[in-house]
Design a protein around this motif. Sequence first.
Motif, PDB file in Angstrom:
ATOM      1  N   ALA A  48       0.799  -1.223   0.000  1.00  0.00           N
ATOM      2  CA  ALA A  48       0.000   0.000   0.000  1.00  0.00           C
ATOM      3  C   ALA A  48       0.832   1.273   0.000  1.00  0.00           C
ATOM      4  O   ALA A  48       0.270   2.372   0.050  1.00  0.00           O
ATOM      5  N   ALA A  49       2.153   1.171  -0.075  1.00  0.00           N
ATOM      6  CA  ALA A  49       3.011   2.346   0.123  1.00  0.00           C
ATOM      7  C   ALA A  49       2.740   3.447  -0.902  1.00  0.00           C
ATOM      8  O   ALA A  49       2.679   4.636  -0.558  1.00  0.00           O
ATOM      9  N   GLU A  50       2.589   3.085  -2.168  1.00  0.00           N
ATOM     10  CA  GLU A  50       2.323   4.101  -3.192  1.00  0.00           C
ATOM     11  C   GLU A  50       0.935   4.710  -3.026  1.00  0.00           C
ATOM     12  O   GLU A  50       0.721   5.890  -3.336  1.00  0.00           O
ATOM     13  N   ILE A  51      -0.009   3.926  -2.526  1.00  0.00           N
ATOM     14  CA  ILE A  51      -1.353   4.463  -2.284  1.00  0.00           C
ATOM     15  C   ILE A  51      -1.308   5.484  -1.160  1.00  0.00           C
ATOM     16  O   ILE A  51      -1.893   6.574  -1.270  1.00  0.00           O
ATOM     17  N   PHE A  52      -0.611   5.163  -0.074  1.00  0.00           N
ATOM     18  CA  PHE A  52      -0.434   6.133   1.010  1.00  0.00           C
ATOM     19  C   PHE A  52       0.202   7.418   0.479  1.00  0.00           C
ATOM     20  O   PHE A  52      -0.250   8.529   0.784  1.00  0.00           O
ATOM     21  N   ALA A  53       1.275   7.267  -0.287  1.00  0.00           N
ATOM     22  CA  ALA A  53       1.995   8.440  -0.792  1.00  0.00           C
ATOM     23  C   ALA A  53       1.103   9.282  -1.689  1.00  0.00           C
ATOM     24  O   ALA A  53       1.069  10.515  -1.579  1.00  0.00           O
ATOM     25  N   GLY A  80      -6.289  -1.990   9.246  1.00  0.00           N
ATOM     26  CA  GLY A  80      -5.647  -1.135  10.238  1.00  0.00           C
ATOM     27  C   GLY A  80      -4.286  -1.613  10.677  1.00  0.00           C
ATOM     28  O   GLY A  80      -3.502  -0.832  11.249  1.00  0.00           O
ATOM     29  N   HIS A  81      -3.965  -2.881  10.419  1.00  0.00           N
ATOM     30  CA  HIS A  81      -2.646  -3.398  10.786  1.00  0.00           C
ATOM     31  C   HIS A  81      -1.535  -2.765   9.958  1.00  0.00           C
ATOM     32  O   HIS A  81      -0.352  -2.966  10.261  1.00  0.00           O
ATOM     33  N   ALA A  82      -1.883  -1.989   8.928  1.00  0.00           N
ATOM     34  CA  ALA A  82      -0.877  -1.279   8.129  1.00  0.00           C
ATOM     35  C   ALA A  82      -0.581   0.113   8.673  1.00  0.00           C
ATOM     36  O   ALA A  82       0.113   0.899   8.016  1.00  0.00           O
ATOM     37  N   ALA A  83      -1.066   0.421   9.856  1.00  0.00           N
ATOM     38  CA  ALA A  83      -0.891   1.770  10.415  1.00  0.00           C
ATOM     39  C   ALA A  83       0.564   2.147  10.610  1.00  0.00           C
ATOM     40  O   ALA A  83       0.909   3.337  10.562  1.00  0.00           O
ATOM     41  N   VAL A  84       1.438   1.166  10.811  1.00  0.00           N
ATOM     42  CA  VAL A  84       2.855   1.474  11.001  1.00  0.00           C
ATOM     43  C   VAL A  84       3.426   2.196   9.785  1.00  0.00           C
ATOM     44  O   VAL A  84       4.399   2.951   9.903  1.00  0.00           O
ATOM     45  N   GLY A  85       2.817   2.032   8.623  1.00  0.00           N
ATOM     46  CA  GLY A  85       3.258   2.765   7.442  1.00  0.00           C
ATOM     47  C   GLY A  85       2.638   4.135   7.291  1.00  0.00           C
ATOM     48  O   GLY A  85       3.147   4.976   6.549  1.00  0.00           O
ATOM     49  N   LEU A  86       1.545   4.379   8.003  1.00  0.00           N
ATOM     50  CA  LEU A  86       0.875   5.673   7.934  1.00  0.00           C
ATOM     51  C   LEU A  86       1.436   6.655   8.959  1.00  0.00           C
ATOM     52  O   LEU A  86       1.528   7.857   8.684  1.00  0.00           O
ATOM     53  N   HIS A 218     -12.976   1.351 -11.118  1.00  0.00           N
ATOM     54  CA  HIS A 218     -11.749   1.642 -11.855  1.00  0.00           C
ATOM     55  C   HIS A 218     -10.673   0.670 -11.378  1.00  0.00           C
ATOM     56  O   HIS A 218     -10.623   0.318 -10.195  1.00  0.00           O
ATOM     57  N   GLU A 219      -9.799   0.247 -12.277  1.00  0.00           N
ATOM     58  CA  GLU A 219      -8.659  -0.576 -11.906  1.00  0.00           C
ATOM     59  C   GLU A 219      -7.376   0.181 -12.247  1.00  0.00           C
ATOM     60  O   GLU A 219      -7.307   0.898 -13.248  1.00  0.00           O
ATOM     61  N   VAL A 220      -6.360   0.020 -11.391  1.00  0.00           N
ATOM     62  CA  VAL A 220      -5.134   0.787 -11.545  1.00  0.00           C
ATOM     63  C   VAL A 220      -3.964  -0.035 -11.019  1.00  0.00           C
ATOM     64  O   VAL A 220      -4.140  -0.900 -10.145  1.00  0.00           O
ATOM     65  N   ASP A 221      -2.785   0.208 -11.572  1.00  0.00           N
ATOM     66  CA  ASP A 221      -1.548  -0.356 -11.025  1.00  0.00           C
ATOM     67  C   ASP A 221      -1.279   0.353  -9.704  1.00  0.00           C
ATOM     68  O   ASP A 221      -0.932   1.542  -9.683  1.00  0.00           O
ATOM     69  N   GLY A 222      -1.440  -0.354  -8.612  1.00  0.00           N
ATOM     70  CA  GLY A 222      -1.300   0.267  -7.301  1.00  0.00           C
ATOM     71  C   GLY A 222       0.105   0.659  -6.940  1.00  0.00           C
ATOM     72  O   GLY A 222       0.319   1.311  -5.911  1.00  0.00           O
ATOM     73  N   HIS A 223       1.093   0.295  -7.752  1.00  0.00           N
ATOM     74  CA  HIS A 223       2.476   0.713  -7.514  1.00  0.00           C
ATOM     75  C   HIS A 223       2.922   1.820  -8.463  1.00  0.00           C
ATOM     76  O   HIS A 223       4.084   2.228  -8.437  1.00  0.00           O
ATOM     77  N   VAL A 247     -11.953   1.784  -6.436  1.00  0.00           N
ATOM     78  CA  VAL A 247     -10.684   1.643  -7.151  1.00  0.00           C
ATOM     79  C   VAL A 247     -10.064   0.310  -6.735  1.00  0.00           C
ATOM     80  O   VAL A 247      -9.786   0.104  -5.545  1.00  0.00           O
ATOM     81  N   ILE A 248      -9.892  -0.590  -7.680  1.00  0.00           N
ATOM     82  CA  ILE A 248      -9.204  -1.846  -7.399  1.00  0.00           C
ATOM     83  C   ILE A 248      -7.747  -1.652  -7.788  1.00  0.00           C
ATOM     84  O   ILE A 248      -7.411  -1.537  -8.974  1.00  0.00           O
ATOM     85  N   ALA A 249      -6.898  -1.544  -6.767  1.00  0.00           N
ATOM     86  CA  ALA A 249      -5.476  -1.299  -6.986  1.00  0.00           C
ATOM     87  C   ALA A 249      -4.746  -2.635  -7.025  1.00  0.00           C
ATOM     88  O   ALA A 249      -4.695  -3.361  -6.021  1.00  0.00           O
ATOM     89  N   GLN A 250      -4.215  -2.983  -8.187  1.00  0.00           N
ATOM     90  CA  GLN A 250      -3.479  -4.237  -8.351  1.00  0.00           C
ATOM     91  C   GLN A 250      -2.078  -4.049  -7.771  1.00  0.00           C
ATOM     92  O   GLN A 250      -1.294  -3.231  -8.249  1.00  0.00           O
ATOM     93  N   THR A 251      -1.788  -4.801  -6.709  1.00  0.00           N
ATOM     94  CA  THR A 251      -0.530  -4.617  -5.979  1.00  0.00           C
ATOM     95  C   THR A 251       0.134  -5.966  -5.712  1.00  0.00           C
ATOM     96  O   THR A 251      -0.452  -7.023  -5.948  1.00  0.00           O
ATOM     97  N   LYS A 252       1.352  -5.907  -5.198  1.00  0.00           N
ATOM     98  CA  LYS A 252       2.056  -7.096  -4.721  1.00  0.00           C
ATOM     99  C   LYS A 252       2.264  -6.966  -3.217  1.00  0.00           C
ATOM    100  O   LYS A 252       2.804  -5.953  -2.746  1.00  0.00           O
ATOM    101  N   LYS A 253       1.863  -7.982  -2.496  1.00  0.00           N
ATOM    102  CA  LYS A 253       2.136  -7.969  -1.067  1.00  0.00           C
ATOM    103  C   LYS A 253       3.650  -8.087  -0.865  1.00  0.00           C
ATOM    104  O   LYS A 253       4.303  -8.932  -1.479  1.00  0.00           O
ATOM    105  N   GLY A 254       4.204  -7.207  -0.032  1.00  0.00           N
ATOM    106  CA  GLY A 254       5.643  -7.209   0.197  1.00  0.00           C
ATOM    107  C   GLY A 254       6.444  -6.459  -0.839  1.00  0.00           C
ATOM    108  O   GLY A 254       7.681  -6.547  -0.850  1.00  0.00           O
ATOM    109  N   LYS A 255       5.792  -5.692  -1.712  1.00  0.00           N
ATOM    110  CA  LYS A 255       6.468  -4.993  -2.803  1.00  0.00           C
ATOM    111  C   LYS A 255       7.669  -4.180  -2.313  1.00  0.00           C
ATOM    112  O   LYS A 255       7.569  -3.430  -1.335  1.00  0.00           O
TER     113      LYS A 255
END
Length: 289
Positions: A48-53, A80-86, A218-223, A247-255
Amino acid sequence: MPSSTTLTPDRPTADAARLADRAAFVRTETIRLIEIAKVGHYSSVFSAAEIFAALYYGVMRTDSARPDWPDRDRFLMGKGHAAVGLFPILADLGYFPKEVLDGYTRLGSPLGDHPDMTKVPGIDFSSGSIGHALSNGLGMALGGRMAGRDFSVFVMLGDGEMQEGQVWEAALGAAHHRLGKLVAIVDRNGFQLDGSVDDVIGIEPLADKWRAFGWEVHEVDGHDATAVRDLLRDLAARPDGDAPSCVIAQTKKGKGVSYMEEEPGWHLGYLVPADADRAVAEILEGGRA
């Protein structure tokens, strides 16, 4: 002339290089903070890093000097377990001193493994129990309509969260009320705690399901942070009364860290310092590519 404290901030307009830098910052700071906690959710943040940014440096109108500004855009995380990145982003934007990050998860710190809106400025929803964020986002969007305010509500959902019935109840309600200022972002990284999402409970055809529930999809490259930014800015400009957007963001877990990518074991884990240093080096090298 109104005082500066009453001005409405413009939407931020970070360029591609700045967005890439901030996504790398999210990943490296996540590694640093998990070193303090000794366990954490690396791969869920990295997808989710690029989405946050994109949201915080390219889309959302916020004001760290006024965390409760009524016309701010809202962001809610189902995952919510991704809060450490926010948290590093909020500190970077001035919601709280950067030194607060150094006490992450320590006794007395406001920063825990999941976000707490009663303790952390800039957090709009306390999440952790999966499935509740979209319902709360629906309520915020309805409340904004009733109050005559023009803010957008962005809700990030994990793809495993699509297995929760409450998500689909909220989807029905949002479409019924035509909440055009509500945007759901599905982090479609393909994995959840127990393995592949589609092995646990298949969710495809996901886009067709959201359309069937009355949403514009909408679908998007989430990175691709620039593509995410541009799409979300366009959706934020839509008027209330339109269909809500998914928005369905196509991502890789652990990218960003090769051995974490699409490896479910890194949903929750810990890197010893030497491995953390190598992971940071790989993230920074990727950011320069």
